[in-house]
Every structure is written in structure tokens, then in C-alpha cells.
Design an enzyme around this catalytic site. Structure first.
Site, PDB file in Angstrom:
ATOM      1  N   GLN A  40       4.156 -13.353  -1.666  1.00 40.95           N
ATOM      2  CA  GLN A  40       4.895 -12.183  -1.174  1.00 40.95           C
ATOM      3  C   GLN A  40       5.696 -12.539   0.087  1.00 40.95           C
ATOM      4  OE1 GLN A  40       1.698 -12.147  -2.105  1.00 40.95           O
ATOM      5  NE2 GLN A  40       1.068 -10.207  -2.996  1.00 40.95           N
ATOM      6  N   ASN A  99      -6.354  -6.414   4.545  1.00 40.09           N
ATOM      7  CA  ASN A  99      -4.953  -6.742   4.248  1.00 40.09           C
ATOM      8  C   ASN A  99      -4.945  -8.002   3.374  1.00 40.09           C
ATOM      9  OD1 ASN A  99      -2.112  -6.195   4.638  1.00 40.09           O
ATOM     10  ND2 ASN A  99      -2.037  -8.057   5.851  1.00 40.09           N
ATOM     11  N   ASP A 125      -3.837  -2.552   4.034  1.00 36.15           N
ATOM     12  CA  ASP A 125      -4.101  -1.808   2.795  1.00 36.15           C
ATOM     13  C   ASP A 125      -5.151  -0.731   3.010  1.00 36.15           C
ATOM     14  OD1 ASP A 125      -3.104  -4.624   1.949  1.00 36.15           O
ATOM     15  OD2 ASP A 125      -2.664  -3.227   0.320  1.00 36.15           O
ATOM     16  N   ALA A 172       0.799  -1.227   0.000  1.00 34.68           N
ATOM     17  CA  ALA A 172       0.000   0.000   0.000  1.00 34.68           C
ATOM     18  C   ALA A 172       0.838   1.287   0.000  1.00 34.68           C
ATOM     19  CB  ALA A 172      -0.975  -0.037   1.179  1.00 34.68           C
TER      20      ALA A 172
HETATM   21  O1  MRU Z   1      -1.101  -7.379  -3.256  1.00 35.65           O
HETATM   22  P1  MRU Z   1      -0.039  -6.663  -2.480  1.00 35.65           P
HETATM   23  O2  MRU Z   1       1.276  -7.367  -2.488  1.00 35.65           O
HETATM   24  O3  MRU Z   1       0.074  -5.218  -2.860  1.00 35.65           O
HETATM   25  O4  MRU Z   1      -0.570  -6.688  -0.977  1.00 35.65           O
HETATM   26  C1  MRU Z   1       0.205  -6.105   0.020  1.00 35.65           C
HETATM   27  C2  MRU Z   1      -0.327  -6.272   1.371  1.00 35.65           C
HETATM   28  O5  MRU Z   1      -1.395  -6.796   1.585  1.00 35.65           O
HETATM   29  C3  MRU Z   1       0.470  -5.662   2.485  1.00 35.65           C
HETATM   30  O6  MRU Z   1       0.341  -6.411   3.663  1.00 35.65           O
HETATM   31  C4  MRU Z   1      -0.052  -4.244   2.743  1.00 35.65           C
HETATM   32  O7  MRU Z   1      -0.048  -3.496   1.558  1.00 35.65           O
HETATM   33  C5  MRU Z   1       0.729  -3.532   3.760  1.00 35.65           C
HETATM   34  S1  MRU Z   1       2.259  -2.992   3.125  1.00 35.65           S
HETATM   35  C6  MRU Z   1       3.111  -2.078   4.229  1.00 35.65           C
END
Ligand code: MRU
Length: 352
Positions: free
Chosen positions: A201, A252, A242, A55
């Protein structure tokens, strides 16, 4: 601000010589590749295809995208330039619907554009603002780390899900920033990272950046969360977010809700770390769009097919964790506690 040297020394995204440079996260952990963009449409595509993700990182990338759009514009009047920027804003905004930081970053830049009259001043100011947002992201994460590290003790083993690290921000990270801060305060900390199917991730990014920083990390399949907690392998959980609503509902990465439920069952504190730019004080759960991603993320691992042809797939990118499962929300302004609505309001007031 001086770049942090003790911890993850790479910048996820930055502005260099009128271009946006970012780590291509789709190539990690096998290759560390930097990509350079001078067209805002390429930045939009990078956000959509997860070259950059997380995010706060997409919030700053959106701002940099608009800075490129400003440079690309041939407009001679403010009205025409703002029109070009509005078009770029729409393209960038439509890339991913759940994380609220993207809209936050875009709105901040549009405000600057609307406040100034001279075309070249607008362009200069947009670039300066976007660069400052990138610096502030790291400062914010370090503040969050300071507040949050007090919640963790020597010899804790902390579970985390997805990647809320340096790679999800400009640098240092939110949830992983808190872990970094606890370690910098002399605490011995171990981390258990879930692999975070389907885009991995956790295994590709969290395991990579923690190993890079010499932080003790073990990787588990998502299906081993209950095992790890029931065997007493985990003392605390921390994740990023997010979007967080005024009521403390946390959106999230898909699977966060399951981790939180399991933590409740095993009486393990479950913390969320996120900057105030991740809060959406206006929406209710019914208003939040959960991004649905393509089916091949689920039916294939890399190029290898792992499901029958034509299978129906449900592939949400995020889920919602209700406030009653959350022990605290760590922000740069302090830690919000239950009842969240009151506590979150106080944090925002303290910023005025
Ligand atoms: O689909 P993504 O990789 O963008 O999802 C990211 C997440 O869900 C993270 O946990 C969230 O953005 C927090 S990042 C500091």
C-alpha cells in the site's frame, strides 16, 4: 461542501445515480480504473479483495453497500426490509474483522432503518445518510489536518507506513491529510514512505497519491526504517489506524509496531491520525481480531513465486502499537496525549 481542489482531486468512493463508484485500488499505480456496483454483494467482495481498503473508506463503503441492499429489496413492509438489511449487514460486516469503522458505518445505517416506519422513506433516508457520511469523512479529515499540522515544522521529513491517505478515505486522508494540511499552511515537508509489504500500500498507493499532488516523497523498503532513522533522515512519523482502544492501543497495518519501536529508540515523535469513528471504547486487546490473509501474498510477488512450495506462512494484516510508544493521537476533536485513557475520554465528552 466544495470538493477540495488544491489536493488529491479524485474521490475514492462515491454514490452516483443509484450505484457505488470506486477506484479499483488493486490496479494502482499502473491503471486508474473506476468500478461501478449496483449489488451489495459486489461491494462486500470489493472490500474483501482490497478493491477498496483503508478503515474510513470501508466504513463509508459499508454504508453505501447497505444503501444498495435497500434499493435491491422488494420488501413492502418495514419488518421485511429491516430483515433484508440485516442479512446484507452480516455479509458486509464479515468481510474484514479488524477496522472498527466498518461496523460504525453499518450500525449508523441500521439505526436510520429502525427509526423510520415507511418503506420508501427508509430507503430515501438510508441513501441520504450514506451520502452525508461520505461528505463528513472529508470534512473530518480536514479538521484533523488543522489540528495535526501544528505538530509539524518547516523542513520536516515525515515517515509514514501503509496508506492513510485520500485513497484510504473518501478524500484528503488522515495521516496524509495532516501532511497535506501542513503543506497547505506553507510548510516545506518531505515524506518517506515505506513500501509496506506484502500488499504494497505504501509503494502502490501512498507514493502514487503524493506524487499526484506534487508532494516530495521518497520510497524505502520496509527493511530500511532503522537505516533511515539512524542516519537522521526522519524527524517525525505519522500513521493512520484501523482501531484505537480507550487505553490508546493502536491497531494499524502490519509493521507499524516495528516503526514505532524504532522511532522510540531514535527519539523521533510517533503520531497517529484517526477519526473518532476509529475508536473502540469497549474492547480490550484480547477481544480484537487480527485479520490473517492468504499465504500467496507472502509467497509470490505478482504471479512470480518467491518462496518454496508448501511453506508455512504467517500473514497478519495488522499489529498493535502500545500507548507508551505514541506521542499523540490526532482526531477531528483535538489531539489526545498521554495518559491516553483520560485524554481520549475528554475528546469524546467534548463532542457531546
Ligand atoms: O489492509 P488495509 O490496506 O485496509 O490497511 C489500511 C491501514 O492499515 C491504514 O493505515 C488504516 O486503515 C488507516 S486509513 C486512514
Amino acid at each position: 461542501m466544495k470538493p477540495h481542489t488544491k489536493t488529491f482531486s479524485l474521490r475514492t468512493v462515491e454514490w452516483k445515480n443509484n450505484a457505488v463508484v470506486m477506484i479499483d485500488q488493486t490496479k494502482l499505480p499502473n491503471k486508474l480504473v473506476f468500478v461501478k456496483y449496483t449489488d451489495y454483494k459486489d461491494v462486500a467482495n470489493a472490500i474483501k479483495t482490497l478493491v477498496i481498503r483503508g478503515a474510513p473508506a470501508i466504513g463509508v463503503s459499508g454504508a453505501f453497500g447497505l444503501a444498495l441492499a435497500a434499493l435491491q429489496s422488494k420488501a413492502r413492509t418495514k419488518e421485511k426490509l429491516v430483515g433484508d438489511l440485516e442479512k446484507a449487514r452480516k455479509t458486509l460486516f464479515e468481510t474484514r474483522p479488524t477496522a472498527v469503522n466498518l461496523a460504525w458505518g453499518l450500525d449508523k445505517i441500521m439505526k436510520v432503518a429502525n427509526e423510520i416506519n415507511d418503506v420508501s422513506e427508509i430507503k430515501k433516508s438510508i441513501i441520504q445518510t450514506a451520502k452525508r457520511m461520505a461528505e463528513e469523512d472529508i470534512e473530518t479529515n480536514m479538521k484533523m489536518g488543522k489540528h495535526g499540522s501544528a505538530l509539524f515544522s518547516n523542513n520536516d521529513t515525515i515517515m509514514t507506513h501503509c496508506n492513510a491517505g485520500a485513497l484510504a478515505t473518501v478524500g484528503y486522508g488522515t495521516a496524509l491529510g495532516v501532511i497535506r494540511a501542513a503543506k497547505e499552511n506553507g510548510k516545506k515537508i518531505k515524506v518517506i514512505a515505506t513500501e509496506t509489504r506484502p500488499v504494497m500500500q505504501g509503494s502502490r498507493l501512498t507514493a502514487f497519491e503524493l506524487k499526484h499532488d506534487g508532494i516530495d516523497v521518497s520510497l524505502i523498503p520496509d527493511t530500511a526504517v532503522g537505516y533511515a532513522m539512524s542516519k537522521g533522515l526522519v524527524n517525525k512519523v505519522i500513521v493512520g489506524a484501523d482501531r484505537i482502544l480507550r487505553t490508546g492501543h493502536v491497531y494499524n497495518k502490519i509493521g507499524t509496531y516495528q516503526v514505532a519501536m524504532m522511532a522510540k529508540q531514535h527519539k523521533i515523535p510517533f503520531y497517529v491520525a484517526a477519526p473518532l469513528s476509529t475508536f473502540d471504547l469497549k474492547s480490550d486487546p484480547k477481544d480484537v481480531i487480527i485479520e490473517q490473509r492468504k499465504s500467496t501474498e507472502v509467497t509470490q510477488i505478482g504471479d512470480r513465486k518467491t518462496a518454496p512450495d508448501d511453506i508455512t506462512v504467517i500473514n497478519p494484516a495488522f499489529d498493535m502499537t502500545p500507548p507508551e510508544l505514541i506521542s499523540g493521537i490526532i482526531t477531528e476533536a483535538g489531539i489526545a496525549k498521554q495518559p491516553f485513557e483520560e485524554s481520549i475520554k475528554k475528546l469524546f465528552k467534548s463532542r457531546l
